[in-house]
Design an enzyme around this catalytic site. Structure first.
Site, PDB file in Angstrom:
ATOM      1  N   TRP A 187       0.832  -1.219   0.000  1.00  0.00           N
ATOM      2  CA  TRP A 187       0.000   0.000   0.000  1.00  0.00           C
ATOM      3  C   TRP A 187       0.851   1.248   0.000  1.00  0.00           C
ATOM      4  O   TRP A 187       0.505   2.241  -0.654  1.00  0.00           O
ATOM      5  CB  TRP A 187      -0.987  -0.042   1.171  1.00  0.00           C
ATOM      6  CG  TRP A 187      -1.895  -1.211   1.035  1.00  0.00           C
ATOM      7  CD1 TRP A 187      -1.915  -2.339   1.806  1.00  0.00           C
ATOM      8  CD2 TRP A 187      -2.881  -1.432   0.002  1.00  0.00           C
ATOM      9  NE1 TRP A 187      -2.850  -3.217   1.326  1.00  0.00           N
ATOM     10  CE2 TRP A 187      -3.460  -2.698   0.233  1.00  0.00           C
ATOM     11  CE3 TRP A 187      -3.323  -0.674  -1.082  1.00  0.00           C
ATOM     12  CZ2 TRP A 187      -4.453  -3.222  -0.593  1.00  0.00           C
ATOM     13  CZ3 TRP A 187      -4.315  -1.190  -1.903  1.00  0.00           C
ATOM     14  CH2 TRP A 187      -4.876  -2.448  -1.658  1.00  0.00           C
ATOM     15  N   ASP A 247      -1.771   6.828   6.339  1.00  0.00           N
ATOM     16  CA  ASP A 247      -2.782   5.911   5.816  1.00  0.00           C
ATOM     17  C   ASP A 247      -3.062   4.920   6.946  1.00  0.00           C
ATOM     18  O   ASP A 247      -2.268   4.020   7.219  1.00  0.00           O
ATOM     19  CB  ASP A 247      -2.258   5.184   4.574  1.00  0.00           C
ATOM     20  CG  ASP A 247      -3.205   4.064   4.131  1.00  0.00           C
ATOM     21  OD1 ASP A 247      -4.283   3.917   4.725  1.00  0.00           O
ATOM     22  OD2 ASP A 247      -2.841   3.339   3.185  1.00  0.00           O
ATOM     23  N   LYS A 284     -12.503  -1.806   7.191  1.00  0.00           N
ATOM     24  CA  LYS A 284     -11.856  -2.742   8.125  1.00  0.00           C
ATOM     25  C   LYS A 284     -12.329  -2.477   9.552  1.00  0.00           C
ATOM     26  O   LYS A 284     -12.886  -3.359  10.183  1.00  0.00           O
ATOM     27  CB  LYS A 284     -10.342  -2.647   8.008  1.00  0.00           C
ATOM     28  CG  LYS A 284      -9.875  -3.052   6.598  1.00  0.00           C
ATOM     29  CD  LYS A 284      -8.506  -2.541   6.312  1.00  0.00           C
ATOM     30  CE  LYS A 284      -8.172  -2.408   4.847  1.00  0.00           C
ATOM     31  NZ  LYS A 284      -8.455  -3.558   4.024  1.00  0.00           N
TER      32      LYS A 284
HETATM   33  N1  PMP Z   1      -4.187   1.215   2.485  1.00  0.00           N
HETATM   34  C1  PMP Z   1      -4.227   0.075   3.196  1.00  0.00           C
HETATM   35  C2  PMP Z   1      -3.309  -0.081   4.367  1.00  0.00           C
HETATM   36  C3  PMP Z   1      -5.106  -0.947   2.829  1.00  0.00           C
HETATM   37  O1  PMP Z   1      -5.140  -2.086   3.540  1.00  0.00           O
HETATM   38  C4  PMP Z   1      -5.974  -0.764   1.718  1.00  0.00           C
HETATM   39  C5  PMP Z   1      -6.992  -1.790   1.288  1.00  0.00           C
HETATM   40  N2  PMP Z   1      -6.844  -3.049   1.717  1.00  0.00           N
HETATM   41  C6  PMP Z   1      -5.874   0.424   0.995  1.00  0.00           C
HETATM   42  C7  PMP Z   1      -4.994   1.397   1.420  1.00  0.00           C
HETATM   43  C8  PMP Z   1      -6.724   0.672  -0.201  1.00  0.00           C
HETATM   44  O2  PMP Z   1      -7.986   1.049   0.238  1.00  0.00           O
HETATM   45  P1  PMP Z   1      -9.210   1.270  -0.726  1.00  0.00           P
HETATM   46  O3  PMP Z   1      -9.571  -0.074  -1.268  1.00  0.00           O
HETATM   47  O4  PMP Z   1     -10.249   1.844   0.200  1.00  0.00           O
HETATM   48  O5  PMP Z   1      -8.816   2.203  -1.790  1.00  0.00           O
END
Ligand code: PMP
Length: 361
Positions: free
Chosen positions: A103, A173, A197
């Site tokens: 991520w 994030d 989550k």
């Molecule tokens: N950052 C983290 C730490 C994640 O775990 C995720 C999704 N699993 C995301 C960003 C991406 O999030 P989204 O699907 O809401 O764009």
């Protein structure tokens, strides 16, 4: 009702059962309004009440100072990967990113479209099983970005990174550990998280942003991509994700009624601690994350033998544990035990792991 499984999904993930039961009633009628929660105008009194309570509870739980805005946006955390550099980075400026996995890398890729990126530290050499202990920050980065919990690799920062220049702001994030423990919002410029989550369903993204940054963002962007647009209209510039905000409000009430963020912190430390203890005393299972970097949200482990992992996953799935297979880049197993995952589910998993190891499943 179909039997509900122990849901270890990494996201969308388990929600508190009491929240789901209340939402079920609200689908037909929100309170005594006679209109379902998804059928109310976002500008009507009933839904504005929901949005106001969601924001008030969010502020109360995290102790958010008055000089921060709470926004309910769309586009997921992935849109924030782009929106942040788009608003704050220019081709002659640098932002520092800590790379702790998939991520973080996605966030870095977006930032490079708008300015310079200094990767201040990376856990790449250990396949992201560690959290870098030190960082090479640039002299005056515009901001410092990090991912507080790494959903895929099962690692988590124990505390905020520090040691960067005072004129930079910290961006987090927090998608996979938001509100899982107390947080000092005043240390941050921006905190963002997809809800799916720890906070609610997918489709709504929580953004906590300091007032001065709302004003400092690039004003030449399309309206939807400027923070000031959303801050100036209480997240109702366009039709917001009303059901997601409603569910978030219920989850915030559930967190409040279960001891707030301190209560979540204790509950999560206990759940994860018991699961890691089981792994550590096992002669079959091994944790993939380094001890000091272990996540309280995503517990990743392997047997060291791919066939044995596959057998464990198949048997655990048959025994009622949903989505325990690890991400393909790590292999093995991943138990995502977010806020709403019940302690009894951890007990059941521990018992199952013991039985599997002893050949008594
Ligand atoms: N950052 C983290 C730490 C994640 O775990 C995720 C999704 N699993 C995301 C960003 C991406 O999030 P989204 O699907 O809401 O764009």
């Amino acid at each position: 009702m179909t039997r509900r499984l122990w849901n270890l999904s990494a996201g969308p993930a388990v929600l508190p059962e009491s929240v789901l039961a209340e939402a079920q009633d609200s689908l037909l009628s929100l309170g005594d309004t006679g209109v379902g929660v998804c059928e109310h105008s976002h500008r009507g009194k009933a839904f504005v009440g929901v949005a106001d309570e969601a924001e008030a509870l969010c502020r109360e739980l995290a102790g958010i100072p008055d000089n921060y805005r709470v926004l309910f946006l769309q586009g997921g955390a992935s849109t924030q990967f782009a929106m942040i550099p788009m608003n704050f980075l220019t081709s002659d400026a640098t932002a520092d990113y800590i790379n702790t996995g998939a991520w973080s890398k996605k966030a870095i890729k977006e930032a490079r479209l708008f300015g310079n990126v200094n990767v201040a530290s990376t856990g790449e050499e250990t396949n992201f099983s560690t959290i870098p202990a030190s960082h090479s920050f640039s002299d005056h980065p515009r901001y410092v970005h990090y991912t507080s919990n790494n959903t895929i690799f099962g690692t988590q920062f124990a505390a905020e990174p520090d040691g960067f220049s005072d004129d930079a702001f910290l961006v987090c994030d927090a998608s996979s550990d938001i509100f899982s423990r107390p947080i000092d919002v005043s240390k941050y410029g921006i905190i963002y998280a997809g809800a799916q989550k720890n906070l609610g369903p997918s489709g709504v993204t929580l953004v906590i942003i300091r007032d001065d940054l709302v004003e400092a963002g690039n004003d030449q962007l399309t309206s939807m991509l400027q923070y000031r647009t959303h801050a100036g209209s209480d997240s109702m510039f366009n039709t917001p994700p009303t059901f997601g905000i409603y569910l978030m409000m219920l989850v915030f009430r559930w967190i409040r009624d279960n001891g707030g963020l301190a209560g979540m912190g204790t509950r999560n430390r206990d759940k994860a601690g018991r699961l890691y203890d089981t792994i550590d005393r096992s002669s079959l299972f091994r944790a993939t994350a380094a001890q000091a970097a272990r996540s309280q949200m995503n517990v990743t482990f392997v047997t060291g033998d791919a066939d044995k992992d596959a057998q464990f996953i198949a048997e655990a799935t048959a025994a009622g544990f949903n989505a325990i297979k690890g991400h393909r880049s790590v292999g093995g197993m991943r138990a995502s035990i977010y806020n709403a995952f019940p302690p009894e589910g951890v007990d059941a998993l521990i018992q199952f792991m013991d039985e599997f190891e002893n050949g008594t499943t």
